[in-house]
Design an enzyme around this catalytic site. Structure first.
Site, PDB file in Angstrom:
ATOM      1  N   ARG A  73      19.652  70.694  44.354  1.00 49.50           N
ATOM      2  CA  ARG A  73      19.771  70.249  45.939  1.00 49.50           C
ATOM      3  C   ARG A  73      21.139  69.840  46.261  1.00 49.50           C
ATOM      4  NH1 ARG A  73      14.949  67.194  44.198  1.00 49.50           N
ATOM      5  NH2 ARG A  73      15.972  65.227  44.263  1.00 49.50           N
ATOM      6  N   HIS A 190      28.792  48.056  43.225  1.00 47.60           N
ATOM      7  CA  HIS A 190      29.507  46.984  42.594  1.00 47.60           C
ATOM      8  C   HIS A 190      28.684  45.716  43.509  1.00 47.60           C
ATOM      9  CE1 HIS A 190      32.906  44.234  41.014  1.00 47.60           C
ATOM     10  NE2 HIS A 190      32.175  44.798  40.167  1.00 47.60           N
ATOM     11  N   ILE A 259      49.381  40.770  45.537  1.00 51.80           N
ATOM     12  CA  ILE A 259      49.926  42.242  44.575  1.00 51.80           C
ATOM     13  C   ILE A 259      48.662  42.964  44.406  1.00 51.80           C
ATOM     14  CG2 ILE A 259      50.860  42.677  42.469  1.00 51.80           C
ATOM     15  CD1 ILE A 259      52.670  40.671  43.653  1.00 51.80           C
ATOM     16  N   MET A 260      48.733  44.141  44.932  1.00 53.80           N
ATOM     17  CA  MET A 260      47.584  44.876  45.016  1.00 53.80           C
ATOM     18  C   MET A 260      47.177  45.027  43.781  1.00 53.80           C
ATOM     19  SD  MET A 260      46.734  45.083  48.093  1.00 53.80           S
ATOM     20  CE  MET A 260      47.313  43.809  49.052  1.00 53.80           C
ATOM     21  N   GLY A 261      45.661  45.302  43.516  1.00 54.22           N
ATOM     22  CA  GLY A 261      45.142  45.924  42.207  1.00 54.22           C
ATOM     23  C   GLY A 261      44.924  44.462  41.377  1.00 54.22           C
ATOM     24  N   PHE A 262      45.210  43.308  41.989  1.00 53.95           N
ATOM     25  CA  PHE A 262      45.054  42.042  41.032  1.00 53.95           C
ATOM     26  C   PHE A 262      44.165  41.227  41.777  1.00 53.95           C
ATOM     27  CE2 PHE A 262      48.694  44.029  39.293  1.00 53.95           C
ATOM     28  CZ  PHE A 262      48.567  43.783  37.834  1.00 53.95           C
ATOM     29  N   HIS A 264      40.177  39.255  42.150  1.00 49.75           N
ATOM     30  CA  HIS A 264      38.860  39.662  42.432  1.00 49.75           C
ATOM     31  C   HIS A 264      37.982  38.341  42.964  1.00 49.75           C
ATOM     32  CE1 HIS A 264      35.061  41.885  42.416  1.00 49.75           C
ATOM     33  NE2 HIS A 264      35.833  42.996  42.633  1.00 49.75           N
ATOM     34  N   ARG A 273      35.256  46.443  34.659  1.00 49.69           N
ATOM     35  CA  ARG A 273      35.715  47.781  34.688  1.00 49.69           C
ATOM     36  C   ARG A 273      36.812  48.216  34.171  1.00 49.69           C
ATOM     37  NH1 ARG A 273      34.471  47.871  40.805  1.00 49.69           N
ATOM     38  NH2 ARG A 273      35.919  46.337  40.657  1.00 49.69           N
ATOM     39  N   ASP A 315      41.171  48.899  40.613  1.00 44.20           N
ATOM     40  CA  ASP A 315      42.076  49.569  41.589  1.00 44.20           C
ATOM     41  C   ASP A 315      43.518  49.726  40.864  1.00 44.20           C
ATOM     42  OD1 ASP A 315      40.472  50.477  43.763  1.00 44.20           O
ATOM     43  OD2 ASP A 315      41.049  48.359  44.479  1.00 44.20           O
ATOM     44  N   ARG A 359      22.211  38.549  60.571  1.00 47.16           N
ATOM     45  CA  ARG A 359      22.754  37.848  61.665  1.00 47.16           C
ATOM     46  C   ARG A 359      22.911  36.383  61.452  1.00 47.16           C
ATOM     47  NH1 ARG A 359      24.325  34.721  65.465  1.00 47.16           N
ATOM     48  NH2 ARG A 359      23.913  35.500  67.857  1.00 47.16           N
TER      49      ARG A 359
HETATM   50  N1  ACO Z   1      48.228  38.702  44.632  1.00 40.04           N
HETATM   51  C1  ACO Z   1      48.917  37.218  44.724  1.00 40.04           C
HETATM   52  N2  ACO Z   1      47.957  36.395  45.051  1.00 40.04           N
HETATM   53  C2  ACO Z   1      46.305  36.508  44.973  1.00 40.04           C
HETATM   54  C3  ACO Z   1      46.077  37.548  44.660  1.00 40.04           C
HETATM   55  C4  ACO Z   1      46.844  38.869  44.515  1.00 40.04           C
HETATM   56  N3  ACO Z   1      46.394  39.980  44.304  1.00 40.04           N
HETATM   57  N4  ACO Z   1      44.611  37.542  44.774  1.00 40.04           N
HETATM   58  C5  ACO Z   1      44.339  36.119  44.798  1.00 40.04           C
HETATM   59  N5  ACO Z   1      45.707  35.505  44.894  1.00 40.04           N
HETATM   60  C6  ACO Z   1      45.614  34.313  45.293  1.00 40.04           C
HETATM   61  C7  ACO Z   1      45.685  33.653  46.709  1.00 40.04           C
HETATM   62  O1  ACO Z   1      46.854  33.837  47.252  1.00 40.04           O
HETATM   63  C8  ACO Z   1      45.143  32.128  46.442  1.00 40.04           C
HETATM   64  O2  ACO Z   1      46.153  31.613  46.180  1.00 40.04           O
HETATM   65  P1  ACO Z   1      46.455  30.073  46.846  1.00 40.04           P
HETATM   66  O3  ACO Z   1      44.981  29.337  46.189  1.00 40.04           O
HETATM   67  O4  ACO Z   1      47.627  29.602  45.992  1.00 40.04           O
HETATM   68  O5  ACO Z   1      46.458  30.106  48.120  1.00 40.04           O
HETATM   69  C9  ACO Z   1      44.263  32.372  45.293  1.00 40.04           C
HETATM   70  O6  ACO Z   1      44.756  33.474  44.521  1.00 40.04           O
HETATM   71  C10 ACO Z   1      42.966  32.874  45.768  1.00 40.04           C
HETATM   72  O7  ACO Z   1      42.783  33.801  46.739  1.00 40.04           O
HETATM   73  P2  ACO Z   1      41.565  34.240  47.422  1.00 40.04           P
HETATM   74  O8  ACO Z   1      41.963  35.320  48.582  1.00 40.04           O
HETATM   75  O9  ACO Z   1      40.886  32.875  48.035  1.00 40.04           O
HETATM   76  O10 ACO Z   1      40.618  34.921  46.648  1.00 40.04           O
HETATM   77  P3  ACO Z   1      39.756  35.867  46.815  1.00 40.04           P
HETATM   78  O11 ACO Z   1      38.506  35.714  45.740  1.00 40.04           O
HETATM   79  O12 ACO Z   1      38.995  35.811  48.231  1.00 40.04           O
HETATM   80  O13 ACO Z   1      40.253  37.142  46.676  1.00 40.04           O
HETATM   81  C11 ACO Z   1      40.978  39.331  46.868  1.00 40.04           C
HETATM   82  C12 ACO Z   1      39.939  38.257  46.255  1.00 40.04           C
HETATM   83  C13 ACO Z   1      40.824  39.595  48.330  1.00 40.04           C
HETATM   84  C14 ACO Z   1      40.444  40.639  46.059  1.00 40.04           C
HETATM   85  C15 ACO Z   1      42.364  38.900  46.178  1.00 40.04           C
HETATM   86  O14 ACO Z   1      42.353  38.817  44.793  1.00 40.04           O
HETATM   87  C16 ACO Z   1      43.285  40.123  46.594  1.00 40.04           C
HETATM   88  O15 ACO Z   1      43.824  40.161  47.721  1.00 40.04           O
HETATM   89  N6  ACO Z   1      43.474  41.196  45.694  1.00 40.04           N
HETATM   90  C17 ACO Z   1      44.481  42.068  46.258  1.00 40.04           C
HETATM   91  C18 ACO Z   1      43.943  43.369  46.975  1.00 40.04           C
HETATM   92  C19 ACO Z   1      43.117  44.099  45.946  1.00 40.04           C
HETATM   93  O16 ACO Z   1      43.461  44.360  44.734  1.00 40.04           O
HETATM   94  N7  ACO Z   1      41.802  44.412  46.251  1.00 40.04           N
HETATM   95  C20 ACO Z   1      40.923  45.183  45.336  1.00 40.04           C
HETATM   96  C21 ACO Z   1      39.609  44.333  45.102  1.00 40.04           C
HETATM   97  S1  ACO Z   1      38.741  45.302  43.975  1.00 40.04           S
HETATM   98  C22 ACO Z   1      38.007  46.588  44.549  1.00 40.04           C
HETATM   99  O17 ACO Z   1      38.266  46.826  45.888  1.00 40.04           O
HETATM  100  C23 ACO Z   1      37.572  47.789  43.498  1.00 40.04           C
END
Ligand code: ACO
Length: 373
Positions: A73, A190, A259-262, A264, A273, A315, A359
């Site tokens: 399919r 996820h 910092i992207m990729g760090f 959660h 994963r 990521d 809602r």
């Molecule tokens: N780089 C720098 N600081 C970070 C990061 C990061 N990647 N992630 C969290 N922190 C810090 C925040 O600045 C915050 O610090 P503070 O308390 O001193 O202000 C603390 O950690 C908590 O951050 P929150 O945003 O409250 O944590 P949350 O759990 O909401 O964040 C998120 C999750 C949005 C994924 C975050 O870790 C982030 O922005 N990461 C980078 C983007 C990323 O890699 N996204 C992919 C997600 S996984 C996926 O989609 C497969």
């Protein structure tokens, strides 16, 4: 309302259980992501993305006969829809691929006469079409960016191999395809992440599958969610050498950048994963001989941990793996989408089976009783 009566606001819905689900969970004691009872990392070692779609949608892994019928399919729906192909040819090649993919899915909905039907069988037929079409669309976008015409799908190939064929007219080694398939399976599902929750919100209004998936693609695009795999690669490109990593990370954190990729929202002891995807990345690095990129990858990982005790999410290894596989960086998030559509569909079906309009409320903080000017 007095301050004593103010309800608690759960900003970002942190810690809120919005519903139940039987699709996936994270087993906390072992930090294992489970799809319908099976560890995702183990599924990624042995199965194809088609098996995972079947598991997520129907609840069980397929028998051999069910798998044959399902893949038939899917393959019958492989050919890039002419309405999408014609429209794509009119777009600017530098348009972001997530914008193109989102619009392509919307076109697929607008040209499918079954779109308004919400029954399970019709939804599964639409989902099968999307599972087949989304890789064809993403591959056509990859080629459009280089002024190349689309390559027709090969109905003799599975989704992962076919994707390479449609992008490059070439299929890499078996370990390379396996590494790609691993990424698709790890990206498949996820829980109530932002894009899946978006799909459930749209579904809860009794809107159709195409609307839910179009909206989910929009949610996935952002760099705090799916867009991070592209951002990871741009970051690794900016860091010239392993020695430069610590300084780069320190300066980014001083500027209060993420910092992207760090990090959660759900995992606080590491994304379950990552080990499987890191293994896949190492396979790709060995195939491509890109040890310099792996050295920078490890240096960034160490620097981020030293500076902020943050651990990588999926990521982080997926970005460089896709880069070494030869994909353009802007199609990394569309690849995530063509995998995650499996999870989105499972959640759309689950939401519809026991629907309640989603809602929530908001605490009003604006002015009250203003006289009209
Ligand atoms: N780089 C720098 N600081 C970070 C990061 C990061 N990647 N992630 C969290 N922190 C810090 C925040 O600045 C915050 O610090 P503070 O308390 O001193 O202000 C603390 O950690 C908590 O951050 P929150 O945003 O409250 O944590 P949350 O759990 O909401 O964040 C998120 C999750 C949005 C994924 C975050 O870790 C982030 O922005 N990461 C980078 C983007 C990323 O890699 N996204 C992919 C997600 S996984 C996926 O989609 C497969």
């Amino acid at each position: 309302m007095t301050s004593e009566q103010s309800p608690t606001v759960h900003k970002g819905l942190v810690g809120v259980y919005a519903d139940t689900t039987a699709v996936s969970t994270i087993d906390e004691p072992t930090n294992t992501l489970i799809y319908r009872g099976y560890p995702a990392a183990q599924l990624a070692e042995r199965y194809s993305i088609e098996h995972i779609a079947y598991l997520l949608w129907y609840g069980d892994l397929p028998t051999a006969a069910e798998f044959d019928a399902f893949t038939s399919r899917i393959r019958a729906a492989y050919r890039l829809d002419p309405a999408v192909a014609d429209w794509l040819a009119t777009t600017r090649p530098d348009t972001h691929p997530m914008d193109l993919l989102r619009t392509a899915v919307s076109i697929l909905g607008a040209t499918d006469s079954s779109t308004p039907q919400l029954d399970r069988d019709t939804t599964l037929a639409q989902a099968t079409r999307l599972l087949a079409q989304m890789p064809a669309v993403v591959a056509a976008i990859q080629r459009h960016r280089h002024a190349q015409p689309p390559i027709p799908a090969d109905p003799g190939l599975g989704i992962a191999e076919n994707f390479f064929h449609m992008c490059f007219d070439d299929i890499p080694s078996e370990p390379m395809v396996r590494a790609f398939e691993t990424s698709l399976i790890l990206y498949a599902e996820h829980g109530f992440n932002a894009s899946t929750f978006t799909a459930r919100v749209v579904t809860s209004t009794l809107a159709d599958l195409y609307s839910a998936i179009t909206a989910a693609i929009g949610a996935l695009k952002g760099p705090l969610h799916g867009g991070a795999n592209e951002a990871v690669m741009y970051m690794l490109q900016q860091i010239d050498s392993p020695e430069a990593a610590a300084d780069w990370v320190r300066r980014a954190l001083e500027r209060k950048e993420r910092i992207m990729g760090f990090g959660h929202r759900v995992y606080k002891h590491g994304d379950s994963r990552v080990p499987a995807m890191e293994k896949a990345l190492k396979t790709v690095v060995a195939e491509r001989g890109a040890t310099d990129l792996l050295a920078r990858y490890h240096a960034v990982q160490d620097a981020v941990y030293q500076a902020k005790q943050l651990l990588p999410n999926l990521d982080f290894p997926a970005g460089p793996a896709y880069y070494l596989m030869g994909f353009d960086i802007p199609i990394f998030t569309p690849i995530f989408a063509m995998a995650r559509v499996t999870g989105w569909v499972a959640h759309v079906l689950e939401q519809r089976a026991d629907n309640a309009l989603i809602r929530p409320l908001a605490v009003y903080t604006g002015p009250t009783s203003r006289p009209l000017p």
